[in-house]
Design a protein around this motif. Structure first.
Motif, PDB file in Angstrom:
ATOM      1  N   LYS A 151      21.221  69.317  -1.462  1.00  0.00           N
ATOM      2  CA  LYS A 151      21.076  70.524  -2.261  1.00  0.00           C
ATOM      3  C   LYS A 151      21.595  70.146  -3.645  1.00  0.00           C
ATOM      4  N   ARG A 185      19.306  76.286 -11.529  1.00  0.00           N
ATOM      5  CA  ARG A 185      18.493  76.558 -10.348  1.00  0.00           C
ATOM      6  C   ARG A 185      18.867  75.563  -9.253  1.00  0.00           C
ATOM      7  N   SER A 236      17.868  73.396  -5.864  1.00  0.00           N
ATOM      8  CA  SER A 236      16.699  72.759  -5.282  1.00  0.00           C
ATOM      9  C   SER A 236      17.121  71.900  -4.105  1.00  0.00           C
ATOM     10  N   SER A 237      16.255  71.818  -3.114  1.00  0.00           N
ATOM     11  CA  SER A 237      16.422  70.865  -2.027  1.00  0.00           C
ATOM     12  C   SER A 237      15.673  69.608  -2.441  1.00  0.00           C
ATOM     13  N   GLU A 266      10.521  80.997  -4.903  1.00  0.00           N
ATOM     14  CA  GLU A 266      11.576  80.413  -4.068  1.00  0.00           C
ATOM     15  C   GLU A 266      10.990  80.010  -2.725  1.00  0.00           C
ATOM     16  N   LYS A 267      11.501  78.912  -2.176  1.00  0.00           N
ATOM     17  CA  LYS A 267      11.043  78.444  -0.872  1.00  0.00           C
ATOM     18  C   LYS A 267      12.241  78.322   0.052  1.00  0.00           C
ATOM     19  N   ASN A 268      12.137  78.888   1.254  1.00  0.00           N
ATOM     20  CA  ASN A 268      13.210  78.807   2.239  1.00  0.00           C
ATOM     21  C   ASN A 268      13.084  77.484   2.983  1.00  0.00           C
ATOM     22  N   LYS A 304      17.599  78.616  -0.080  1.00  0.00           N
ATOM     23  CA  LYS A 304      16.578  79.048  -1.034  1.00  0.00           C
ATOM     24  C   LYS A 304      16.457  78.023  -2.162  1.00  0.00           C
ATOM     25  N   SER A 305      15.369  77.268  -2.129  1.00  0.00           N
ATOM     26  CA  SER A 305      15.093  76.291  -3.175  1.00  0.00           C
ATOM     27  C   SER A 305      14.354  77.009  -4.301  1.00  0.00           C
ATOM     28  N   GLN A 306      14.879  76.911  -5.518  1.00  0.00           N
ATOM     29  CA  GLN A 306      14.371  77.672  -6.656  1.00  0.00           C
ATOM     30  C   GLN A 306      13.604  76.829  -7.669  1.00  0.00           C
TER      31      GLN A 306
END
Length: 111
Positions: A33, A45, A47-48, A73-75, A80-82
């Motif tokens: 992360k 922000r 991000s993964s 955003e993606k779970n 939550k990757s922004q």
């Protein structure tokens, strides 16, 4: 397949600096992360990033990267990757991050 320039222009890619790196053991592939500062207009922000096989956390901290900041955003495994941090496959199959080679102002757009 070709796209129109207008479609490409919709992708908001910005320069950012990784300011925090955390382990992400819940991810299916070895990931971190990362908190990226995209400058005053966008802000920070999360991000993964599937980079744990290619980079150590201390290598990533304070690194300039390029990220897409206008995706929803993606779970990812409850996180939550922004933003989407961009990279390409390295010769050894690991990740090679796309980075500004001569520095960049945080939040500056790719064009």
């Amino acid at each position: 397949m070709f796209i129109d320039y207008e479609d490409f222009a919709k992708v908001d890619m910005r320069a950012g600096r990784i300011v925090k790196v955390e382990e992400f053991p819940r991810a299916r592939t070895p990931s971190y992360k990362v908190l990226v500062d995209f400058g005053p207009e966008i802000g920070e922000r999360w991000s993964s990033m599937q980079a744990a096989l290619a980079y150590r956390p201390e290598e990533l901290l304070d690194t300039l990267v390029v990220g897409v900041v206008n995706l929803p955003e993606k779970n990812i495994a409850g996180f939550k990757s922004q933003a989407l941090i961009l990279g390409v496959p390295a010769e050894d199959g690991s990740l090679s991050l796309l980075r500004p080679s001569r520095g960049a102002q945080l939040g500056s757009s790719v064009y």
